[in-house]
Design a protein around this motif. Structure first.
Motif, PDB file in Angstrom:
ATOM      1  N   PHE A   1       1.004  -1.134  -0.100  1.00 60.07           N
ATOM      2  CA  PHE A   1       0.050   0.006  -0.028  1.00 60.07           C
ATOM      3  C   PHE A   1       0.824   1.214   0.161  1.00 60.07           C
ATOM      4  CE2 PHE A   1       0.739  -1.849   4.419  1.00 60.07           C
ATOM      5  CZ  PHE A   1       1.104  -0.601   4.894  1.00 60.07           C
ATOM      6  N   PRO A   2       0.408   2.210  -0.465  1.00 65.71           N
ATOM      7  CA  PRO A   2       1.364   3.546  -0.508  1.00 65.71           C
ATOM      8  C   PRO A   2       1.421   4.196   0.766  1.00 65.71           C
ATOM      9  CG  PRO A   2      -1.060   4.000  -1.384  1.00 65.71           C
ATOM     10  CD  PRO A   2      -0.653   2.460  -0.971  1.00 65.71           C
ATOM     11  N   ILE A   3       2.656   4.734   0.860  1.00 64.60           N
ATOM     12  CA  ILE A   3       2.875   5.482   2.236  1.00 64.60           C
ATOM     13  C   ILE A   3       3.674   6.993   1.537  1.00 64.60           C
ATOM     14  CG2 ILE A   3       3.984   5.809   4.179  1.00 64.60           C
ATOM     15  CD1 ILE A   3       4.453   2.739   4.339  1.00 64.60           C
ATOM     16  N   PRO A   4       2.890   8.016   1.676  1.00 61.70           N
ATOM     17  CA  PRO A   4       3.647   9.369   1.288  1.00 61.70           C
ATOM     18  C   PRO A   4       4.950   9.487   1.792  1.00 61.70           C
ATOM     19  CG  PRO A   4       1.405   9.624   2.191  1.00 61.70           C
ATOM     20  CD  PRO A   4       1.712   8.161   2.448  1.00 61.70           C
ATOM     21  N   THR A   5       5.838  10.230   1.156  1.00 66.18           N
ATOM     22  CA  THR A   5       7.213  10.728   1.340  1.00 66.18           C
ATOM     23  C   THR A   5       6.912  11.626   2.314  1.00 66.18           C
ATOM     24  OG1 THR A   5       8.307  10.202  -0.523  1.00 66.18           O
ATOM     25  CG2 THR A   5       9.561  11.709   0.840  1.00 66.18           C
ATOM     26  N   GLY A   6       7.831  11.741   3.611  1.00 69.03           N
ATOM     27  CA  GLY A   6       7.599  12.675   4.720  1.00 69.03           C
ATOM     28  C   GLY A   6       6.627  12.145   5.829  1.00 69.03           C
ATOM     29  N   GLU A   7       6.042  11.185   5.572  1.00 70.69           N
ATOM     30  CA  GLU A   7       4.813  10.730   6.624  1.00 70.69           C
ATOM     31  C   GLU A   7       5.579   9.949   7.883  1.00 70.69           C
ATOM     32  OE1 GLU A   7       1.675  10.918   7.971  1.00 70.69           O
ATOM     33  OE2 GLU A   7       1.325  11.031   6.150  1.00 70.69           O
ATOM     34  N   TYR A   8       5.083  10.216   8.966  1.00 70.11           N
ATOM     35  CA  TYR A   8       5.727   9.580  10.223  1.00 70.11           C
ATOM     36  C   TYR A   8       5.035   8.319  10.159  1.00 70.11           C
ATOM     37  CZ  TYR A   8       7.813  13.769  11.700  1.00 70.11           C
ATOM     38  OH  TYR A   8       8.819  14.993  11.735  1.00 70.11           O
ATOM     39  N   VAL A   9       5.826   7.179  10.667  1.00 71.25           N
ATOM     40  CA  VAL A   9       5.326   5.910  10.740  1.00 71.25           C
ATOM     41  C   VAL A   9       5.807   5.266  11.768  1.00 71.25           C
ATOM     42  CG1 VAL A   9       5.236   3.534   9.588  1.00 71.25           C
ATOM     43  CG2 VAL A   9       5.220   5.730   8.134  1.00 71.25           C
ATOM     44  N   ARG A  10       4.836   4.689  12.724  1.00 67.51           N
ATOM     45  CA  ARG A  10       5.218   3.829  13.601  1.00 67.51           C
ATOM     46  C   ARG A  10       5.304   2.340  13.282  1.00 67.51           C
ATOM     47  NH1 ARG A  10       0.922   3.218  18.515  1.00 67.51           N
ATOM     48  NH2 ARG A  10       0.713   1.159  17.662  1.00 67.51           N
ATOM     49  N   VAL A  11       6.494   1.819  13.899  1.00 64.73           N
ATOM     50  CA  VAL A  11       6.695   0.327  13.499  1.00 64.73           C
ATOM     51  C   VAL A  11       6.735  -0.424  14.640  1.00 64.73           C
ATOM     52  CG1 VAL A  11       8.420  -1.351  12.333  1.00 64.73           C
ATOM     53  CG2 VAL A  11       8.105   0.950  11.302  1.00 64.73           C
ATOM     54  N   ASP A  12       5.828  -1.397  14.768  1.00 67.06           N
ATOM     55  CA  ASP A  12       5.522  -2.253  15.887  1.00 67.06           C
ATOM     56  C   ASP A  12       6.217  -3.596  15.630  1.00 67.06           C
ATOM     57  OD1 ASP A  12       4.157  -0.149  17.189  1.00 67.06           O
ATOM     58  OD2 ASP A  12       2.426  -1.177  16.670  1.00 67.06           O
ATOM     59  N   THR A  13       7.071  -4.129  16.352  1.00 69.94           N
ATOM     60  CA  THR A  13       7.783  -5.350  16.316  1.00 69.94           C
ATOM     61  C   THR A  13       7.200  -6.183  17.273  1.00 69.94           C
ATOM     62  OG1 THR A  13       9.643  -4.403  15.258  1.00 69.94           O
ATOM     63  CG2 THR A  13       9.868  -6.615  15.758  1.00 69.94           C
ATOM     64  N   PHE A  14       6.995  -7.627  17.082  1.00 68.29           N
ATOM     65  CA  PHE A  14       6.425  -8.336  18.052  1.00 68.29           C
ATOM     66  C   PHE A  14       7.286  -9.486  18.537  1.00 68.29           C
ATOM     67  CE2 PHE A  14       2.711  -6.593  16.004  1.00 68.29           C
ATOM     68  CZ  PHE A  14       1.671  -6.079  16.747  1.00 68.29           C
ATOM     69  N   PHE A  15       7.596  -9.512  19.914  1.00 71.49           N
ATOM     70  CA  PHE A  15       8.529 -10.488  20.293  1.00 71.49           C
ATOM     71  C   PHE A  15       7.882 -11.416  21.488  1.00 71.49           C
ATOM     72  CE2 PHE A  15      11.398  -6.953  19.247  1.00 71.49           C
ATOM     73  CZ  PHE A  15      12.192  -7.640  18.227  1.00 71.49           C
ATOM     74  N   GLY A  16       7.605 -12.587  21.251  1.00 75.49           N
ATOM     75  CA  GLY A  16       6.907 -13.439  22.162  1.00 75.49           C
ATOM     76  C   GLY A  16       6.078 -12.753  22.762  1.00 75.49           C
ATOM     77  N   ASP A  17       6.238 -12.347  24.068  1.00 77.34           N
ATOM     78  CA  ASP A  17       4.996 -11.722  24.937  1.00 77.34           C
ATOM     79  C   ASP A  17       4.896 -10.232  24.831  1.00 77.34           C
ATOM     80  OD1 ASP A  17       5.474 -14.045  25.901  1.00 77.34           O
ATOM     81  OD2 ASP A  17       6.089 -13.608  28.303  1.00 77.34           O
ATOM     82  N   GLY A  18       5.950  -9.705  24.221  1.00 76.34           N
ATOM     83  CA  GLY A  18       5.802  -8.031  24.081  1.00 76.34           C
ATOM     84  C   GLY A  18       5.949  -7.612  22.746  1.00 76.34           C
ATOM     85  N   MET A  19       6.281  -6.286  22.616  1.00 78.20           N
ATOM     86  CA  MET A  19       5.954  -5.442  21.412  1.00 78.20           C
ATOM     87  C   MET A  19       7.013  -4.331  21.389  1.00 78.20           C
ATOM     88  SD  MET A  19       3.084  -3.444  19.605  1.00 78.20           S
ATOM     89  CE  MET A  19       2.850  -1.972  21.026  1.00 78.20           C
ATOM     90  N   ARG A  20       7.914  -4.185  20.528  1.00 78.51           N
ATOM     91  CA  ARG A  20       8.621  -2.803  20.628  1.00 78.51           C
ATOM     92  C   ARG A  20       8.251  -1.832  19.465  1.00 78.51           C
ATOM     93  NH1 ARG A  20      14.316  -1.767  17.990  1.00 78.51           N
ATOM     94  NH2 ARG A  20      14.888  -0.164  19.308  1.00 78.51           N
ATOM     95  N   SER A  21       8.269  -0.457  19.692  1.00 79.46           N
ATOM     96  CA  SER A  21       7.487   0.256  18.635  1.00 79.46           C
ATOM     97  C   SER A  21       8.905   1.310  18.618  1.00 79.46           C
ATOM     98  CB  SER A  21       6.436   1.145  19.347  1.00 79.46           C
ATOM     99  OG  SER A  21       5.245   0.045  19.469  1.00 79.46           O
ATOM    100  N   VAL A  22       9.090   1.715  17.274  1.00 76.44           N
ATOM    101  CA  VAL A  22       9.871   2.732  16.800  1.00 76.44           C
ATOM    102  C   VAL A  22       9.153   3.759  15.882  1.00 76.44           C
ATOM    103  CG1 VAL A  22      12.202   2.956  15.691  1.00 76.44           C
ATOM    104  CG2 VAL A  22      11.813   0.942  16.987  1.00 76.44           C
ATOM    105  N   TRP A  23       9.635   4.912  15.914  1.00 74.07           N
ATOM    106  CA  TRP A  23       8.856   5.933  15.214  1.00 74.07           C
ATOM    107  C   TRP A  23      10.045   6.210  13.969  1.00 74.07           C
ATOM    108  CZ3 TRP A  23       4.131   7.792  14.554  1.00 74.07           C
ATOM    109  CH2 TRP A  23       3.163   7.574  15.701  1.00 74.07           C
ATOM    110  N   GLY A  24       9.442   6.381  12.728  1.00 75.01           N
ATOM    111  CA  GLY A  24      10.341   6.864  11.648  1.00 75.01           C
ATOM    112  C   GLY A  24       9.631   7.585  10.815  1.00 75.01           C
ATOM    113  N   VAL A  25      10.385   8.176  10.027  1.00 75.08           N
ATOM    114  CA  VAL A  25       9.726   9.250   8.909  1.00 75.08           C
ATOM    115  C   VAL A  25      10.200   8.614   7.341  1.00 75.08           C
ATOM    116  CG1 VAL A  25      11.530  10.797   8.734  1.00 75.08           C
ATOM    117  CG2 VAL A  25       9.455  11.594   8.199  1.00 75.08           C
TER     118      VAL A  25
END
Length: 170
Positions: free
Chosen positions: A121-145
């Protein structure tokens, strides 16, 4: 006045002006004019006409040379796509600052505050994106542009409508 032919250097006074054993003070120092030892600048046309210097001479390539053809044949199928250098990871991304539902994407490369994502799906250039990675019981979130995006060039990318996005972590 300073010009290209001379160089001025500050020197302590010498001779009868300074008695023996006395250190000259800063205000007693004098300027001494020395000739500058360098070649005068050439005109650009002269520099371009000087073909004895290999950095200024044009490099001609014989593309029909058998040795060159052999080397080019070895790299013919190469592509500068390094998405297979790291294990792929399914992630959930949230586009923009809203807390809406996430979409699934694939994290294909990550190093030193840079991430590469595959998404269908399209993501516009300059858009902020939160990337959620799932590990076993938990989740790690990282913001990027998103700094760049393009359509995938591989055969399976084209058939599945995959686009590649480069993100810089915030």
């Amino acid at each position: 006045m300073h010009n290209d032919a001379t160089c001025r250097k500050r020197r302590p006074p010498t001779g009868a002006a300074v008695p023996a054993g006395r250190v000259p003070q800063a205000q007693e120092w004098v300027w001494r004019v020395l000739p500058r030892h360098r070649r005068p600048p050439q005109r650009m046309t002269d520099m371009m006409a000087d073909r004895s210097n290999p950095t200024r001479a044009s490099n001609r390539v014989d593309w029909n040379d058998p040795q060159l053809q052999k080397l080019l044949g070895k790299i013919e199928g190469w592509d500068l796509d390094n998405r297979e250098s790291q294990p792929r990871m399914d992630v959930q991304i949230h586009v923009g600052w809203s807390a809406g539902g996430g979409k699934m994407a694939t994290l294909v490369w990550r190093r030193e505050k840079v991430m590469v994502l595959e998404a269908n799906f399209p993501i516009p250039t300059g858009e902020y994106v939160r990337v959620d990675t799932f590990f076993g019981d938990g989740m790690r979130s990282v913001w990027g542009v998103v700094v760049e995006g393009r359509a995938g060039r591989r055969a399976d990318d084209c058939s599945n409508g995959v686009s590649i996005y480069w993100l810089h972590e915030c």
